[in-house]
Scaffold this motif. Structure first.
Motif, PDB file in Angstrom:
ATOM      1  N   TYR A  90      38.642  42.418  26.587  1.00 58.17           N
ATOM      2  CA  TYR A  90      38.196  41.709  25.401  1.00 58.17           C
ATOM      3  C   TYR A  90      38.964  40.404  25.320  1.00 58.17           C
ATOM      4  O   TYR A  90      40.186  40.373  25.525  1.00 58.17           O
ATOM      5  N   SER A  91      38.232  39.335  25.039  1.00 52.95           N
ATOM      6  CA  SER A  91      38.896  38.037  24.916  1.00 52.95           C
ATOM      7  C   SER A  91      38.966  37.665  23.441  1.00 52.95           C
ATOM      8  O   SER A  91      37.923  37.480  22.803  1.00 52.95           O
ATOM      9  N   PHE A  92      40.173  37.575  22.908  1.00 54.18           N
ATOM     10  CA  PHE A  92      40.300  37.191  21.500  1.00 54.18           C
ATOM     11  C   PHE A  92      39.798  35.777  21.243  1.00 54.18           C
ATOM     12  O   PHE A  92      39.030  35.557  20.302  1.00 54.18           O
ATOM     13  N   HIS A 116      23.881  45.571  19.196  1.00 50.03           N
ATOM     14  CA  HIS A 116      23.734  45.762  20.638  1.00 50.03           C
ATOM     15  C   HIS A 116      25.021  45.334  21.324  1.00 50.03           C
ATOM     16  O   HIS A 116      25.568  44.279  21.021  1.00 50.03           O
ATOM     17  N   PHE A 117      25.449  46.128  22.229  1.00 54.31           N
ATOM     18  CA  PHE A 117      26.692  45.821  22.928  1.00 54.31           C
ATOM     19  C   PHE A 117      26.399  45.024  24.195  1.00 54.31           C
ATOM     20  O   PHE A 117      25.530  45.403  24.985  1.00 54.31           O
ATOM     21  N   SER A 118      27.116  43.941  24.369  1.00 54.60           N
ATOM     22  CA  SER A 118      26.945  43.165  25.592  1.00 54.60           C
ATOM     23  C   SER A 118      28.311  42.659  26.055  1.00 54.60           C
ATOM     24  O   SER A 118      29.284  42.726  25.307  1.00 54.60           O
ATOM     25  N   TYR A 119      28.363  42.190  27.258  1.00 51.34           N
ATOM     26  CA  TYR A 119      29.623  41.637  27.757  1.00 51.34           C
ATOM     27  C   TYR A 119      29.333  40.443  28.647  1.00 51.34           C
ATOM     28  O   TYR A 119      28.201  40.216  29.069  1.00 51.34           O
ATOM     29  N   VAL A 120      30.390  39.699  28.916  1.00 51.65           N
ATOM     30  CA  VAL A 120      30.286  38.531  29.781  1.00 51.65           C
ATOM     31  C   VAL A 120      31.023  38.864  31.074  1.00 51.65           C
ATOM     32  O   VAL A 120      32.056  39.536  31.025  1.00 51.65           O
ATOM     33  N   GLU A 121      30.498  38.434  32.196  1.00 51.64           N
ATOM     34  CA  GLU A 121      31.183  38.739  33.456  1.00 51.64           C
ATOM     35  C   GLU A 121      32.060  37.584  33.911  1.00 51.64           C
ATOM     36  O   GLU A 121      31.702  36.417  33.743  1.00 51.64           O
ATOM     37  N   ILE A 122      33.196  37.936  34.483  1.00 51.35           N
ATOM     38  CA  ILE A 122      34.053  36.944  35.147  1.00 51.35           C
ATOM     39  C   ILE A 122      34.288  37.450  36.563  1.00 51.35           C
ATOM     40  O   ILE A 122      34.675  38.612  36.738  1.00 51.35           O
ATOM     41  N   PRO A 123      34.066  36.622  37.579  1.00 51.94           N
ATOM     42  CA  PRO A 123      34.360  37.079  38.940  1.00 51.94           C
ATOM     43  C   PRO A 123      35.875  37.219  39.124  1.00 51.94           C
ATOM     44  O   PRO A 123      36.627  36.306  38.780  1.00 51.94           O
ATOM     45  N   GLU A 134      34.632  38.008  22.768  1.00 52.04           N
ATOM     46  CA  GLU A 134      33.613  38.608  23.638  1.00 52.04           C
ATOM     47  C   GLU A 134      34.241  39.709  24.490  1.00 52.04           C
ATOM     48  O   GLU A 134      35.417  39.598  24.872  1.00 52.04           O
ATOM     49  N   PHE A 135      33.439  40.701  24.815  1.00 55.49           N
ATOM     50  CA  PHE A 135      33.875  41.670  25.811  1.00 55.49           C
ATOM     51  C   PHE A 135      33.683  41.062  27.186  1.00 55.49           C
ATOM     52  O   PHE A 135      32.744  40.284  27.404  1.00 55.49           O
ATOM     53  N   VAL A 136      34.586  41.422  28.093  1.00 57.84           N
ATOM     54  CA  VAL A 136      34.595  40.795  29.417  1.00 57.84           C
ATOM     55  C   VAL A 136      34.594  41.884  30.487  1.00 57.84           C
ATOM     56  O   VAL A 136      35.350  42.853  30.389  1.00 57.84           O
ATOM     57  N   PHE A 137      33.738  41.698  31.459  1.00 64.04           N
ATOM     58  CA  PHE A 137      33.677  42.603  32.610  1.00 64.04           C
ATOM     59  C   PHE A 137      34.195  41.819  33.807  1.00 64.04           C
ATOM     60  O   PHE A 137      33.607  40.800  34.188  1.00 64.04           O
ATOM     61  N   VAL A 138      35.334  42.235  34.356  1.00 60.64           N
ATOM     62  CA  VAL A 138      35.919  41.509  35.491  1.00 60.64           C
ATOM     63  C   VAL A 138      35.314  42.094  36.755  1.00 60.64           C
ATOM     64  O   VAL A 138      35.601  43.230  37.137  1.00 60.64           O
ATOM     65  N   ARG A 139      34.444  41.323  37.377  1.00 59.53           N
ATOM     66  CA  ARG A 139      33.673  41.864  38.482  1.00 59.53           C
ATOM     67  C   ARG A 139      34.331  41.510  39.802  1.00 59.53           C
ATOM     68  O   ARG A 139      34.549  40.337  40.111  1.00 59.53           O
ATOM     69  N   GLY A 140      34.673  42.535  40.543  1.00 56.23           N
ATOM     70  CA  GLY A 140      35.298  42.320  41.845  1.00 56.23           C
ATOM     71  C   GLY A 140      34.618  43.178  42.883  1.00 56.23           C
ATOM     72  O   GLY A 140      33.659  43.913  42.580  1.00 56.23           O
ATOM     73  N   GLY A 198      26.124  38.945  32.638  1.00 56.18           N
ATOM     74  CA  GLY A 198      26.356  38.304  33.915  1.00 56.18           C
ATOM     75  C   GLY A 198      25.094  37.856  34.600  1.00 56.18           C
ATOM     76  O   GLY A 198      25.158  37.225  35.642  1.00 56.18           O
ATOM     77  N   VAL A 199      23.960  38.149  34.026  1.00 50.34           N
ATOM     78  CA  VAL A 199      22.730  37.734  34.682  1.00 50.34           C
ATOM     79  C   VAL A 199      21.940  36.791  33.785  1.00 50.34           C
ATOM     80  O   VAL A 199      20.780  36.562  33.998  1.00 50.34           O
ATOM     81  N   LYS A 200      22.637  36.238  32.797  1.00 50.27           N
ATOM     82  CA  LYS A 200      21.913  35.410  31.836  1.00 50.27           C
ATOM     83  C   LYS A 200      21.093  34.320  32.537  1.00 50.27           C
ATOM     84  O   LYS A 200      19.968  34.080  32.198  1.00 50.27           O
ATOM     85  N   SER A 201      21.718  33.677  33.525  1.00 54.77           N
ATOM     86  CA  SER A 201      21.031  32.555  34.149  1.00 54.77           C
ATOM     87  C   SER A 201      19.818  33.017  34.960  1.00 54.77           C
ATOM     88  O   SER A 201      18.945  32.235  35.253  1.00 54.77           O
ATOM     89  N   ASP A 202      19.792  34.302  35.282  1.00 59.70           N
ATOM     90  CA  ASP A 202      18.664  34.796  36.067  1.00 59.70           C
ATOM     91  C   ASP A 202      17.526  35.321  35.200  1.00 59.70           C
ATOM     92  O   ASP A 202      16.492  35.736  35.698  1.00 59.70           O
ATOM     93  N   LEU A 203      17.774  35.334  33.903  1.00 60.53           N
ATOM     94  CA  LEU A 203      16.776  35.956  33.036  1.00 60.53           C
ATOM     95  C   LEU A 203      15.528  35.115  32.907  1.00 60.53           C
ATOM     96  O   LEU A 203      15.581  33.960  32.515  1.00 60.53           O
ATOM     97  N   ARG A 204      14.430  35.719  33.240  1.00 63.76           N
ATOM     98  CA  ARG A 204      13.146  35.098  32.938  1.00 63.76           C
ATOM     99  C   ARG A 204      12.470  36.066  31.994  1.00 63.76           C
ATOM    100  O   ARG A 204      12.134  37.176  32.380  1.00 63.76           O
TER     101      ARG A 204
END
Ligand code: UDP
Length: 633
Positions: A46-48, A146-153, A52-58, A100-106
């Motif tokens: 979580y980023s204060f 609705h629960f969502s999160y943002v991804e960080i590589p 936002e909630f954060v998913f650290v994707r590795g 993490g797929v916001k930019s891909d959303l159509r």
């Protein structure tokens, strides 16, 4: 690659700081609708600063039950060339893709999804949600829950002096709806929380701590939320709101990470919908029972450490003992007042030979009120959130709900619906004030509080005022700002005693009858819930001399136990016998009170015997309450 963390444990609590951030993983289960889903995370951060909630994707991140993220989404398959439908205005709770797929959303494009073996799903514009944060609110089109999160590589922050503060406890992430309103507290937050934690506990996952991912402070009813404490080792951990989370972690850390976090509240505890997209009323498909509400109430009482018996509350001015029957008159102190509260209380005592104790949330502790309700004969109060406490009343007690002038009781039924839930066993009556002369509206209040005042200098136009006043009874409306509804809802009332007493007597008479019949009622109710097992040793033989098939069987093995459930074995098990020529889809059904039956050969449907292909016999036991057991052939 295995990431090595350098951890510094502080001595007074179990929070650890890490100079790198752990990678996240998520495993989601459940159906396609958000409220059916639950997601289990490792290292949900979580980023204060960004809230936002954060998913650290590795490389080691595991994502299960969500469409793949990070890489490009798979191209639309069979529907190539079909223009995507317009996205809905807000999420509607259907399954949608993860962060993490916001930019891909159509919006609305049809893609192959990782969920359900490549089944196609529609993507949504508000598509980041992966689960529901509240089980209690039927908020169509409202994505707040609705629960969502943002991804960080992970690669992008590796070696960048990015730090995290890690909480090692198991966290259940939840969002409260309106923690300043007792009905919402109980219905929208505490009941779903209780059921969600119970479900996790039944699956063996104990000791969850609750994190409220909303922007509310602890609020007036925190005493109730605090009941949801986890116990790890010797410590007991109360739920956390964002502010208190901040106090528990390293303030300089870039992220706070929950080593284990679960998101997704159960949605099956609702009994009411508040009318956001249609007029308010009982929740559609509600499955919550009064027995579950009672189990919840028991949990709350235990958590508040309320003793079962021996009510001894000197502050009520008298020592009320369990054996002395009493009524509780719930009055509000700020608005929607009962103006003749003292006369009403005397009238109740006189008519029903009950002591009457008057309480309000402003003057009594919640624990004290709940304790008092536990053995009350009757609860009387104006329509309002405090009546949700009727779930703490004993079986066969009475709830009398009073309605201000102009508000049809049949239109506002959260407490009536509650009282009528099977197994809560309350007796409910509504009293409506029929007399405008005994009603005191408050045009001097602000508009949101039922008055005509817009601000320090302005009021709503006179024509609109006249419309509001003439709207009697108030016409059905949506939640929650209808001015005519608010105008009537915040009236004070002088309760007409003879009229009220008539209504109260109806309820009181019903209670007397129920108490008289209680024994039979409850024994029947128990029997009805049991299902018989299969019948055993089913035999069949053709008796040409009699021209019949003789069928016999043994009773289900749990018959002996079902007998006990019906008060000494009064009920007789019955049996259904179906006769079906082999290969046919039709059958003839017979009923037998014994464990055998002679079926005339002519009843085999004409087919089986004559053709020599055979006849099938199916037998099932039927217990009290018409519960049919499994079929044996
Ligand atoms: N409340 C109270 N006394 C009052 C008015 C309100 O204790 O005189 C409480 C009420 O029980 C609820 C909250 O304040 O928990 C908000 O009350 P509101 O009137 O907005 O909601 P309602 O009672 O109509 O649901």
């Amino acid at each position: 690659a295995v990431i090595t963390l350098i951890l510094c444990f502080s001595s007074d609590h179990e929070v650890a700081s890490a100079i790198v951030v752990p990678v996240s993983s998520v495993w989601c289960v459940g159906g396609p609708r958000l409220e059916q889903r639950r997601c289990y995370f490792r290292n949900l951060c979580y980023s204060f600063p960004h809230d936002e909630f954060v998913f650290v994707r590795g490389a080691d991140s595991l994502v299960q039950g969500l469409p793949p993220t990070g890489g490009p989404l798979e191209a639309p398959t069979t529907e190539r060339g079909v223009s995507p439908p317009a996205p809905p205005p807000g999420g509607n709770g259907d399954f949608s893709v993860s962060g993490g797929v916001k930019s891909d959303l159509r919006g609305g494009a049809s893609v192959k999804s990782a969920l359900g073996g490549g089944a196609k799903r529609s993507l949504r514009y508000r598509g980041e949600a992966v689960a529901d944060l509240s089980g209690g609110v039927e908020a169509h089109g409202n994505t707040d829950f609705h629960f969502s999160y943002v991804e960080i590589p992970e690669a992008a922050i590796r070696g960048k002096n990015f730090t995290s503060s890690i909480l090692p406890e198991k966290m259940l992430v939840f969002r409260r709806f309106k923690p300043d309103n007792l009905m919402h507290v109980l219905h929208d937050d505490l009941l779903p929380l209780w059921a969600t934690l119970a479900e996790l506990e039944y699956a063996g996952a104990r000791d969850y701590r609750v994190f409220f991912a909303d922007d509310h402070d602890e609020g007036d009813y925190w005493e109730l939320y605090r009941v949801f404490r986890s116990r790890t080792h010797l410590n007991s951990h109360h739920p956390l709101v964002k502010r208190s989370l901040r106090a528990e972690v390293d303030k300089d850390a870039d992220l706070v990470c929950f080593a284990t976090a679960t998101v997704g509240a159960v949605a099956h505890t609702k009994w009411y919908q508040y009318g956001y997209d249609r007029f308010q009323g009982p929740a559609a498909d509600a499955t919550i029972t009064g027995s579950k509400i009672r189990a919840f109430a028991h949990f709350i009482r235990k958590g508040l450490e309320i003793p079962k018996y021996d009510i001894d509350m000197p502050r009520y001015g008298s020592r009320v003992r369990q054996k002395q029957p009493y009524a509780v008159l719930f009055n509000r102190r700020s608005d929607r007042l009962i103006l003749n509260e003292v006369e009403l209380s005397f009238a109740i005592s006189r008519e029903f030979n009950l002591s009457t104790v008057t309480v309000s949330l402003e003057t009594h502790s919640l624990s004290g009120i709940i304790h008092l309700l536990e053995n009350a004969t009757m609860l009387i109060g104006m329509h309002g959130a405090q009546l949700a406490l009727s779930m703490f009343l004993p079986r066969h007690s009475i709830l009398l709900e009073l309605f201000p002038y102009g508000l049809p009781a049949a239109h506002y039924t959260p407490y009536r619906t509650l009282a009528h839930l099977e197994g809560l066993d309350l007796i409910y009556r509504a009293w409506e004030n029929p007399d405008p002369a005994k009603s005191h509206p408050h045009p001097e209040y602000p508009v949101h509080h039922g008055g005509f005042v817009l601000d320090a200098t302005r009021k709503i136009p006179e024509q609109q005022q006249a419309e509001i006043v003439s709207n009697v009874p108030v016409k059905p409306h949506r939640c929650c700002k209808d001015p005519a509804f608010l105008f009537r809802m915040y009236q004070d009332t002088v309760v007409d005693l003879p009229g009220f007493i008539r209504t109260a007597w109806e309820a009181f008479t019903q209670r007397q009858e129920r108490l008289k019949n209680r024994k039979t009622e409850s024994s029947n109710a128990t029997a009805a819930t049991f299902s018989p097992a299969e019948v055993k040793n089913l035999n069949c033989s053709y008796r040409p001399g009699k021209g019949v098939f003789h069928v016999d069987w043994e009773e289900p093995w749990n018959r002996a136990f079902l007998g006990g459930a019906t008060n000494g074995g009064e009920f007789r098990m019955r049996y259904l016998v179906r006769v079906q020529p082999a290969g046919a889809t039709e059958y003839t059904e017979f009923e037998s009170a014994e464990t055998h039956l002679d079926v005339p050969a002519a009843e085999d449907g004409g087919g089986g015997l004559a053709s020599g292909s055979g006849v099938h016999f199916w037998v099932a036991a039927v217990a009290a309450g018409d519960v049919v057991g499994p079929w044996t052939r």
